[in-house]
Design a protein around this motif. Structure first.
Motif, PDB file in Angstrom:
ATOM      1  N   TYR A 564       0.819  -1.209   0.000  1.00 46.84           N
ATOM      2  CA  TYR A 564       0.000   0.000   0.000  1.00 46.84           C
ATOM      3  C   TYR A 564       0.857   1.265   0.000  1.00 46.84           C
ATOM      4  O   TYR A 564       0.508   2.257  -0.637  1.00 46.84           O
ATOM      5  N   ASP A 565       1.976   1.256   0.726  1.00 46.82           N
ATOM      6  CA  ASP A 565       2.804   2.462   0.800  1.00 46.82           C
ATOM      7  C   ASP A 565       4.032   2.400  -0.106  1.00 46.82           C
ATOM      8  O   ASP A 565       4.935   3.214   0.014  1.00 46.82           O
ATOM      9  N   ARG A 594       3.206  13.007   1.994  1.00 44.14           N
ATOM     10  CA  ARG A 594       2.764  12.179   3.108  1.00 44.14           C
ATOM     11  C   ARG A 594       1.904  11.032   2.570  1.00 44.14           C
ATOM     12  O   ARG A 594       1.084  11.239   1.680  1.00 44.14           O
ATOM     13  N   TRP A 595       2.071   9.867   3.154  1.00 42.74           N
ATOM     14  CA  TRP A 595       1.338   8.700   2.673  1.00 42.74           C
ATOM     15  C   TRP A 595       0.858   7.879   3.854  1.00 42.74           C
ATOM     16  O   TRP A 595       1.474   7.877   4.920  1.00 42.74           O
ATOM     17  N   GLY A 596      -0.228   7.176   3.664  1.00 42.86           N
ATOM     18  CA  GLY A 596      -0.767   6.325   4.719  1.00 42.86           C
ATOM     19  C   GLY A 596      -0.025   5.007   4.822  1.00 42.86           C
ATOM     20  O   GLY A 596       0.930   4.735   4.103  1.00 42.86           O
ATOM     21  N   SER A 597      -0.505   4.160   5.740  1.00 39.41           N
ATOM     22  CA  SER A 597       0.051   2.813   5.905  1.00 39.41           C
ATOM     23  C   SER A 597      -1.106   1.845   6.118  1.00 39.41           C
ATOM     24  O   SER A 597      -2.269   2.261   6.202  1.00 39.41           O
ATOM     25  N   GLU A 598      -0.805   0.557   6.212  1.00 38.71           N
ATOM     26  CA  GLU A 598      -1.848  -0.458   6.337  1.00 38.71           C
ATOM     27  C   GLU A 598      -1.450  -1.509   7.369  1.00 38.71           C
ATOM     28  O   GLU A 598      -0.271  -1.729   7.628  1.00 38.71           O
ATOM     29  N   GLN A 643      -2.108  -4.157  -1.610  1.00 37.82           N
ATOM     30  CA  GLN A 643      -2.397  -3.574  -2.918  1.00 37.82           C
ATOM     31  C   GLN A 643      -2.172  -2.068  -2.872  1.00 37.82           C
ATOM     32  O   GLN A 643      -2.593  -1.385  -1.936  1.00 37.82           O
ATOM     33  N   TYR A 644      -1.490  -1.566  -3.894  1.00 35.11           N
ATOM     34  CA  TYR A 644      -1.248  -0.130  -4.007  1.00 35.11           C
ATOM     35  C   TYR A 644      -2.462   0.527  -4.647  1.00 35.11           C
ATOM     36  O   TYR A 644      -3.051  -0.017  -5.585  1.00 35.11           O
TER      37      TYR A 644
END
Length: 871
Positions: A564-565, A594-598, A643-644
């Protein structure tokens, strides 16, 4: 030893220097907040092709605005060529690459030195199978098609004028083509060896030739001949002995007078049985053109009236016939009573059935009796009684010895020559089907020469010998890992002719590819399997491995990895080498934002079954802050872990995970399992359990929870908000609200009533409306609308053939009558998902504004106000 110590010391020195530098300068660059205006920077990486020996790989970056780019990269040196807005890339050996752009400009590049040539106005092209020639399809100023034959380096060799159709042989070393000029029509065979040599097969001043087809071993060729005022004919030419045969319907014994060869189906011809038979379609000569003055719907009809009107009814459906040129014999294989066909035994056997045999019936796939005819003797026998007609549950083996089929929970084979049925999976000790749906996990194909059938259980791949021996190839059950076969060649794919499927062929000596996915961690991997060396890991880990493409001549593979990241990256791996070669990293700009995480969360269903969900964290997450959470629902979604997701404001369902994490939302994808007859309540309980677990993350604000679902997820959303006030707001797309009217409606997407869908998976009512009326009523959100306290935004395509827009309108009317907070968006000329880019953006924007208003203290937007009229 000392060399290792010195290297370790150097690394520590570098790390210390970097650390001290950051402390001294304080110049750690702050990452930017991702905004909608940045989204067009993102593209999707798609692997295209590998050269035969794996020296080069082609791949695309595709963008929502259409600015796609095709790349070609050397897998050793990483040298790269770029082709903006190009498509249809092909390698010719290791030295030549070609492609077309959207303006029909053909590019030909010599890879060793980068020399490039361009040709304008090319509509299609191919390289010969021996890599000696290039074929370019073009049009002259009078719009007549012609074919240029050139060397792979571009030098002109030959031009074929006024060409109608051309087909390369299966090996690609011979060209079959038909031409038409003012005086003569011709069929010609061109040998593409050292020097192209033409052989004129036939000519006619009156007949036009089309539907050219090759035998799979190039033993013969066939085509259709059509002339004004004459019935269409079929001609076949045996390349070895140069025999030529013509099927003239008016002279053929047994040819039905009311029918003719369907010359408009250009892909209906098939040459089989070593060139001794040819299959084709028949159509009625006279078909009713004008609609009747009144529609007559009879409850005993085998076809619903709209289906009969659309297809012309079973009386007018094409029939399949076979012609034996050497014997001068014709057989019609399908008719009104037996309208579907599967060819088995390389064309020697015809398996037929009547899908309307039990009608009226109310399953998705009707059971029917299957009959088998030996075309050499014309003897017809019952093969299977009351067998399911579902796709993938009855397939011919690729080498012509067996028919494999799924029945009563097991995989069986039927030996076409001994006529024996054998149950292959009854003693495996595991189930080969999903207990929730009753559907088999799958049968990817057979090993060479039909030595064994490959089938799946829930976790593993089995090799089942037709005589009863079973070997488990993988050990997924012990570790909770799902293994599946990956198709990397056309030979391995399932083939469809008419209505029947032939399974793929896998070579255990050269091997094939297997994928895996660990159900707890979500980690994926690819392996190579062959009989001698077993299973060998290619690559894998705590990420997703996808898009694997194999080189033809070596055990080399191109593939992508992502999480995802971490945006997808392209790698090349040659078996035997320890490391993969990184070739391309997509969306490099992500590192500036900035990016999220999972992470995966675990929770339990009401029956104690362990479930998972994916929890996505907001970009720039700070544990001390409070964030809203949006829960997205459908059925099971945890397989999407790693999954991205490119950010987008133009999703066809109006929701994009990264769009929300970028703007400070948690997002949860929750798995749901169902109890028969309680599908709505199952959704309530599973989602509530998932949210309870997610709320252990203290940064999630329990007062700011949103819910969203589309289609079946839309139904679940509608139902959930009638049973709980857990959510501050909800969005439902194309969701059923009234199970009674939905049950009684007609679905034009599959030309059936919706009864099967509600009685079985996914709605699983467990019986008909009139058997368990109370279950349908209890499960219908519209009848519980008075209990809703959650503000709802719903949307639908006005032309939705899957879930009629009436379902959203009925819910709207109920909520309006009850004075509930609700807005419905209805998009004209749109279906189950939105196709118009403007509508996609509008829906995404309105859903975002809706959630921001109810979950993020944003101001109301004008379209939320009463009596709003769009301008």
């Amino acid at each position: 030893m000392w060399r290792g110590v010195i290297l370790d010391f150097c690394r520590l020195a570098v790390y210390f220097f970097c650390f001290v530098s950051c402390l001294l300068t304080g110049q750690v660059k702050e990452k930017k907040i991702l905004r909608a205006e940045d989204y067009p920077l993102w593209g999707t990486l798609s692997v295209d092709a590998l050269s035969d020996k794996g020296g080069w790989v082609s791949f695309y970056m595709r963008y929502e605005n259409g600015s796609d780019t095709l790349f070609v990269t050397d897998t050793s040196t990483r040298r790269r060529f770029v082709f903006p807005k190009a498509k249809n890339g092909q390698f010719n050996g290791e030295a030549v690459f070609a492609c077309l752009d959207k303006e029909k400009n053909f590019k030909l590049i010599y890879l060793p030195n980068g020399k490039m040539q361009s040709f304008e106005g090319v509509s299609a092209y191919k390289f010969s199978g021996n890599q000696k020639y290039l074929l370019l399809e073009r049009y002259d100023e009078r719009k007549h098609k012609y074919l240029e034959i050139r060397k792979p380096t571009g030098e002109w060799v030959k031009t074929i004028e006024r060409i109608n159709q051309w087909e390369l042989s299966p090996s690609g070393t011979s060209l079959l083509y038909a031409t038409t000029d003012e005086n003569m029509n011709s069929v010609v065979l061109l040998n593409l060896e050292d020097k192209p040599i033409s052989t004129l097969i036939t000519q006619s001043a009156s007949f036009v030739f089309s539907a050219l087809v090759w035998h799979e071993k190039a033993l013969s060729i066939a085509w259709m001949s059509v002339a004004e005022g004459r019935e269409p004919q079929i001609q076949i030419y045996n390349i070895g002995n140069r025999e030529f045969f013509t099927l003239e319907p008016e002279k053929m014994i047994g040819f039905p007078k009311s029918m003719q060869v369907n010359s408009k189906l250009l892909r209906s011809l098939r040459i089989a049985s070593e060139g001794r038979s040819i299959f084709f379609n028949l159509q009625m000569k006279d078909v009713q053109a004008s609609p009747p003055p009144v529609q007559v719907w009879n409850s005993a009809d085998t076809m619903l009236y709209p289906t009969r009107e659309m297809t012309g009814g079973n009386d007018y459906v094409d029939r399949v016939a076979v012609w034996f040129p050497e014997k001068g014999m014709f057989l019609q294989l399908t008719n009104k009573e037996q309208s579907k066909l599967l060819l088995a035994g390389n064309g020697r056997f015809a398996v037929t059935n009547n899908p309307l045999e039990e009608e009226p019936q109310f399953r998705e796939n009707a059971v029917r009796d299957f009959y088998i005819t030996d075309l050499e003797t014309n003897i017809k026998e019952l093969l299977l009684k009351a067998q399911s007609g579902a796709n993938g549950q009855l397939l011919a083996s690729p080498d012509g010895k067996y028919i494999g089929y799924f029945r009563d929970g097991d995989w069986w084979t039927y030996n076409l020559f001994t006529k024996k049925h054998i149950n292959l999976s009854s003693n495996l000790g595991v189930l080969c089907y999903d207990t929730a749906t009753g559907e088999p996990f799958g049968n990817p194909g057979w090993e060479d020469k039909d030595s064994s059938m490959l089938v799946y259980d829930q976790y593993d791949i089995w090799k089942l010998d037709p005589d009863g021996k079973a070997i488990r190839l993988t050990n997924g059950r012990e570790s909770g890992t799902v293994f599946r076969v990956v198709e990397t060649t056309d030979e391995q794919s399932v083939k469809l002719y008419q209505n029947g499927y032939t399974a793929g062929r896998f070579d255990s000596n050269t091997g094939w590819v297997i994928s895996s996915r660990h159900l707890v961690s979500g980690a994926t991997a690819f392996y190579e399997y062959n009989q001698d060396k077993g299973i060998r890991l290619l690559d894998g880990g705590a990420f997703r491995v996808r898009q694997l493409v194999k080189a033809v001549a070596v055990n080399g593979y191109a593939y992508t990895t992502e999480s995802y990241d971490c945006s997808p990256s392209l790698y090349y791996k040659k078996v035997g080498r320890a490391k993969s070669v990184p070739l391309f990293e997509s969306n490099l700009q992500q590192k500036h934002f900035r990016w999220g995480s999972e992470k995966l969360i675990s929770y339990d269903a009401p029956d104690g079954q362990h479930l998972q969900g994916i929890l996505y964290y907001p970009a720039g997450y700070e544990p001390t802050k409070k964030y809203p959470l949006i829960v997205h629902i459908y059925q099971k979604q945890s397989h999407n872990y790693h999954q991205y997701h490119n950010p987008s404001t133009a999703n066809n369902r109006g929701f994009n995970i990264t769009d929300y994490t970028a703007r400070g939302y948690f997002v949860l994808l929750a798995d749901i399992v169902y109890e028969k007859g309680k599908v709505g309540m199952s959704a309530v309980e599973c989602v509530s359990s998932a949210v309870k677990t997610a709320l252990k993350e203290k940064a999630i604000d329990a007062d700011r929870l949103g819910l969203i679902g589309h289609s079946f997820g839309g139904y679940e959303t509608n139902y959930i908000i009638t049973q709980t006030n857990l959510f501050a707001t909800a969005v439902s797309g194309a969701g059923i609200s009234d199970l009674v009217s939905s049950y009684l409606s007609y679905n034009t997407n599959n030309s059936m009533s919706n009864m099967w869908r509600l009685e079985s998976f996914p709605y699983q009512m467990g019986g008909s409306l009139h058997e368990i009326t109370n279950v349908y009523l209890e499960s219908s959100p519209v009848l519980h609308a008075k209990d809703i306290t959650t503000p709802l935004l719903s949307w639908s395509g006005e032309a939705d053939n899957q879930v009629n827009a009436f379902q959203s309108i009925a819910f709207y009317n109920a909520l309006r009558r009850l004075g509930k907070k609700h807005i419905m968006l209805l998009y004209p000329k749109e279906g189950h998902v939105l196709m118009n880019s403007g509508n996609r953006k509008d829906l995404s924007t309105k859903i975002r504004e809706w959630f921001d208003y109810y979950l993020n203290n944003a101001s109301a937007v004008d379209w939320m106000e009463p009596d709003f009229t769009p301008r």
